[in-house]
Enzyme design. Sequence first.
Site, PDB file in Angstrom:
ATOM      1  N   ASN A  22       0.871  -1.168   0.000  1.00 21.22           N
ATOM      2  CA  ASN A  22       0.000   0.000   0.000  1.00 21.22           C
ATOM      3  C   ASN A  22       0.910   1.220   0.000  1.00 21.22           C
ATOM      4  O   ASN A  22       1.449   1.604   1.039  1.00 21.22           O
ATOM      5  CB  ASN A  22      -0.885  -0.044   1.255  1.00 21.22           C
ATOM      6  CG  ASN A  22      -1.859   1.116   1.321  1.00 21.22           C
ATOM      7  OD1 ASN A  22      -1.787   2.040   0.515  1.00 21.22           O
ATOM      8  ND2 ASN A  22      -2.759   1.067   2.287  1.00 21.22           N
ATOM      9  N   LYS A  29       3.204   0.761   3.182  1.00 18.25           N
ATOM     10  CA  LYS A  29       2.845  -0.264   4.162  1.00 18.25           C
ATOM     11  C   LYS A  29       2.908  -1.604   3.436  1.00 18.25           C
ATOM     12  O   LYS A  29       2.504  -1.686   2.267  1.00 18.25           O
ATOM     13  CB  LYS A  29       1.404  -0.048   4.661  1.00 18.25           C
ATOM     14  CG  LYS A  29       1.257   1.193   5.509  1.00 18.25           C
ATOM     15  CD  LYS A  29      -0.152   1.258   6.074  1.00 18.25           C
ATOM     16  CE  LYS A  29      -0.476   2.662   6.486  1.00 18.25           C
ATOM     17  NZ  LYS A  29      -1.828   3.076   6.166  1.00 18.25           N
ATOM     18  N   ARG A 107      -2.514  -2.034  -3.556  1.00 18.30           N
ATOM     19  CA  ARG A 107      -3.707  -1.203  -3.404  1.00 18.30           C
ATOM     20  C   ARG A 107      -3.554  -0.043  -4.387  1.00 18.30           C
ATOM     21  O   ARG A 107      -2.567   0.689  -4.348  1.00 18.30           O
ATOM     22  CB  ARG A 107      -3.789  -0.663  -1.993  1.00 18.30           C
ATOM     23  CG  ARG A 107      -4.906   0.332  -1.847  1.00 18.30           C
ATOM     24  CD  ARG A 107      -4.967   0.928  -0.471  1.00 18.30           C
ATOM     25  NE  ARG A 107      -6.092   1.821  -0.372  1.00 18.30           N
ATOM     26  CZ  ARG A 107      -6.068   2.973   0.276  1.00 18.30           C
ATOM     27  NH1 ARG A 107      -4.977   3.375   0.902  1.00 18.30           N
ATOM     28  NH2 ARG A 107      -7.133   3.737   0.317  1.00 18.30           N
ATOM     29  N   HIS A 196     -12.498   3.397  -0.567  1.00 17.11           N
ATOM     30  CA  HIS A 196     -12.568   2.398   0.512  1.00 17.11           C
ATOM     31  C   HIS A 196     -13.298   1.136   0.049  1.00 17.11           C
ATOM     32  O   HIS A 196     -13.826   0.382   0.867  1.00 17.11           O
ATOM     33  CB  HIS A 196     -13.332   2.910   1.759  1.00 17.11           C
ATOM     34  CG  HIS A 196     -12.650   3.994   2.520  1.00 17.11           C
ATOM     35  ND1 HIS A 196     -13.356   4.992   3.173  1.00 17.11           N
ATOM     36  CD2 HIS A 196     -11.336   4.235   2.758  1.00 17.11           C
ATOM     37  CE1 HIS A 196     -12.506   5.800   3.763  1.00 17.11           C
ATOM     38  NE2 HIS A 196     -11.276   5.381   3.528  1.00 17.11           N
ATOM     39  N   ARG A 257     -11.224  16.019   6.812  1.00 18.93           N
ATOM     40  CA  ARG A 257     -11.988  16.445   5.631  1.00 18.93           C
ATOM     41  C   ARG A 257     -13.397  16.870   6.033  1.00 18.93           C
ATOM     42  O   ARG A 257     -14.005  16.246   6.913  1.00 18.93           O
ATOM     43  CB  ARG A 257     -12.094  15.318   4.599  1.00 18.93           C
ATOM     44  CG  ARG A 257     -10.787  14.878   4.019  1.00 18.93           C
ATOM     45  CD  ARG A 257     -11.016  13.912   2.855  1.00 18.93           C
ATOM     46  NE  ARG A 257      -9.777  13.259   2.465  1.00 18.93           N
ATOM     47  CZ  ARG A 257      -9.555  11.949   2.571  1.00 18.93           C
ATOM     48  NH1 ARG A 257     -10.496  11.142   3.008  1.00 18.93           N
ATOM     49  NH2 ARG A 257      -8.404  11.451   2.199  1.00 18.93           N
ATOM     50  N   ARG A 300     -10.484   9.365  20.404  1.00 20.70           N
ATOM     51  CA  ARG A 300     -10.196   9.135  21.838  1.00 20.70           C
ATOM     52  C   ARG A 300      -9.969  10.456  22.556  1.00 20.70           C
ATOM     53  O   ARG A 300     -10.473  10.682  23.656  1.00 20.70           O
ATOM     54  CB  ARG A 300      -8.915   8.287  21.994  1.00 20.70           C
ATOM     55  CG  ARG A 300      -9.128   6.856  21.650  1.00 20.70           C
ATOM     56  CD  ARG A 300      -7.816   6.161  21.431  1.00 20.70           C
ATOM     57  NE  ARG A 300      -7.228   6.580  20.139  1.00 20.70           N
ATOM     58  CZ  ARG A 300      -6.312   5.902  19.488  1.00 20.70           C
ATOM     59  NH1 ARG A 300      -5.830   4.796  19.987  1.00 20.70           N
ATOM     60  NH2 ARG A 300      -5.844   6.323  18.338  1.00 20.70           N
ATOM     61  N   ASN A 350     -13.822   0.879  17.403  1.00 19.21           N
ATOM     62  CA  ASN A 350     -13.374   1.142  18.777  1.00 19.21           C
ATOM     63  C   ASN A 350     -14.211   2.113  19.590  1.00 19.21           C
ATOM     64  O   ASN A 350     -14.092   2.120  20.810  1.00 19.21           O
ATOM     65  CB  ASN A 350     -11.933   1.672  18.743  1.00 19.21           C
ATOM     66  CG  ASN A 350     -10.965   0.636  18.224  1.00 19.21           C
ATOM     67  OD1 ASN A 350     -10.826  -0.426  18.822  1.00 19.21           O
ATOM     68  ND2 ASN A 350     -10.328   0.927  17.109  1.00 19.21           N
ATOM     69  N   GLU A 400      -8.283  -4.761   4.956  1.00 19.80           N
ATOM     70  CA  GLU A 400      -8.099  -4.480   3.532  1.00 19.80           C
ATOM     71  C   GLU A 400      -6.931  -5.286   2.959  1.00 19.80           C
ATOM     72  O   GLU A 400      -6.995  -5.729   1.809  1.00 19.80           O
ATOM     73  CB  GLU A 400      -7.857  -2.973   3.338  1.00 19.80           C
ATOM     74  CG  GLU A 400      -9.138  -2.189   3.572  1.00 19.80           C
ATOM     75  CD  GLU A 400      -8.900  -0.693   3.749  1.00 19.80           C
ATOM     76  OE1 GLU A 400      -8.456  -0.291   4.845  1.00 19.80           O
ATOM     77  OE2 GLU A 400      -9.161   0.058   2.806  1.00 19.80           O
TER      78      GLU A 400
END
Length: 429
Positions: A22, A29, A107, A196, A257, A300, A350, A400
Site C-alpha cells: 500500500n 505499508k 492497493r 474504501h 476532511r 479518543r 473502537n 483491507e
Amino acid sequence: MTTTPTKEGSAAVQARRVLVLNSGSSSVKYQLLDMNDRSRLAIGLVERIGEETSRLLHTPLTGGDAETRERTGRIADHAAALKAAAEELAADGLGLDSPELAAIGHRVVHGGLRFTEPTVITDEVLTEIERLVPVAPLHNPANITGIRTAEALRPDLPQVAVFDTAFHTTMPEYAARYAIDVETADAHRIRRYGFHGTSHAYVSRKAAELLGRAPEEVNVIVLHLGNGASASAVAAGRCVETSMGLTPLEGLVMGTRSGDIDPAVTFHLKRVAGMSTDEIDVLLNKKSGLVGLCGDNDMREIRRRIDEGDERAALAFDIYVHRLKKYIGAYSAVLGRVDAVVFTAGVGENSAPVREAAIAGLEELGLVVDAGLNAVRSGEPRLISPNYARVAVAVVPTDEELEIADQTFALVGQAESAGQQVPVGQVDN
Ligand code: AMP
C-alpha cells in the site's frame, strides 16, 4: 520493455505467499501473507520517505513474540524503502527472492470506470492508471511508483492491482452521476466513484457471514469510520450507493476532511476571502472535519475532552454523529429493507460512544444498540443489537490487506488453473 513472457512452471513451485503493498506519497505499508492459512508472516511500514527522519517499522509474525524492529535515518525514495523492507524480510528468512512468493498485490486508489475487478498489471494497465492521475492526483502517482519499484525487484512475478473504486462500479447511473451538465461531466470524467471499496466489500461480506446468510440475501449499510470515512449501501452483495464521490472529500465528516458542503462555499472563499484554489483544497481536505471543528482528529482525545466538559469537542462530536445519522436514514431509504448496519475501521471498531450516538433515536427504523454488547471490546465480528431488534447492528473489523491478498491470489490462481499465461515483467521501468 523487459519481457519474461510467462511464469514458467510457477504452479509447480508451491508459491503460496502474497506480498501486499500500500504505497502512499511518502509511505509504504507492506504485509507478507501465507495463503495456505491466510496468516501474516510479517507486517511493516516505511514512513516519511525522502526526509531525514524516515522510519521503518518491521514486525515478523512467525515466531512466538511479535517484536517490532525499527530503522531510522533517511530512506531516499520508494525503491530504497522497498529494498529496506526486503532486507528486513530476508533477515527473518522471508526474502522476496523466495520461489514461494506467488504475486505482489497493490492497493490502487483510483481505477475509474475501466477497472471493475482486480487486474494483472501490464504496461497497458499501468498507462490507464496513469491516465487517471488527474482525478486522483494525490494517490495514483504513489501507487504507480510502488508498482514500478516492486516490478524492478521481482520482474518475474505477477503484479496485481486491487482498486479502491472497483466495488462501487456497480452503482446505478442515477447514483453515480452528479446533476451537472452532462457534456462537461463526461469531458472531464466527473462522476461519483467512491473509495474504501476493498473495505466495504470485505466488511459487507463478513456481515452477511455474521448473520448466517449469503451476501446475495442481505442488504447492509457499511459505515467505514477511520481517519477517512465513508458509508455505503450494499444490496445483495452489490454496492448501490456510497458517500465519497469524485474524490474522497465528499460525504461524512472525517478526521481532517469536511465531507458534504455546499459547493458555493468554495466560490465564496475564493471571491470573498481571496483564497486560492490550492488553499481551499488544503482547507477542505486537511484542515476541516474534526480537526477543523475542534483541533483534534483522534476520537479518543475528543471523547476525553468531552468528559472534561469541553464544548468545542462536544459540538464536533455532535456534528460528526448528525452526519452519520443522515446517511443511515438516507441509505435506509435507498435500500428499502435493511438487514444490518455495520461499523468498521478505527472509530467504528473502537468507539462505543460514536456507535451509540449514531443509532440513538432510530428505533422507528428498527435500529437499537444494546449498551452491554456495545461496550464489549473485541477484534472479532460481533452483534451489538439486542435479539429482538428488527435490524442487526454489528461491528466488523476491516482487513483491507487480507482482501487484497485474497483477490490477488485468486486472480493469479484462476489464470494458472485455466492454463492461461499470467503476464509478468511487462511493466517498463
Ligand atoms: P483508521 O484510519 O481506520 O486507522 O482510524 C484511525 C482513527 O481511529 C483515529 O484517528 C482515531 O480517531 C480512531 N481510533 C483509533 N483507536 C480508537 C479507540 N480506541 N477509540 C476511539 N477511536 C479510535
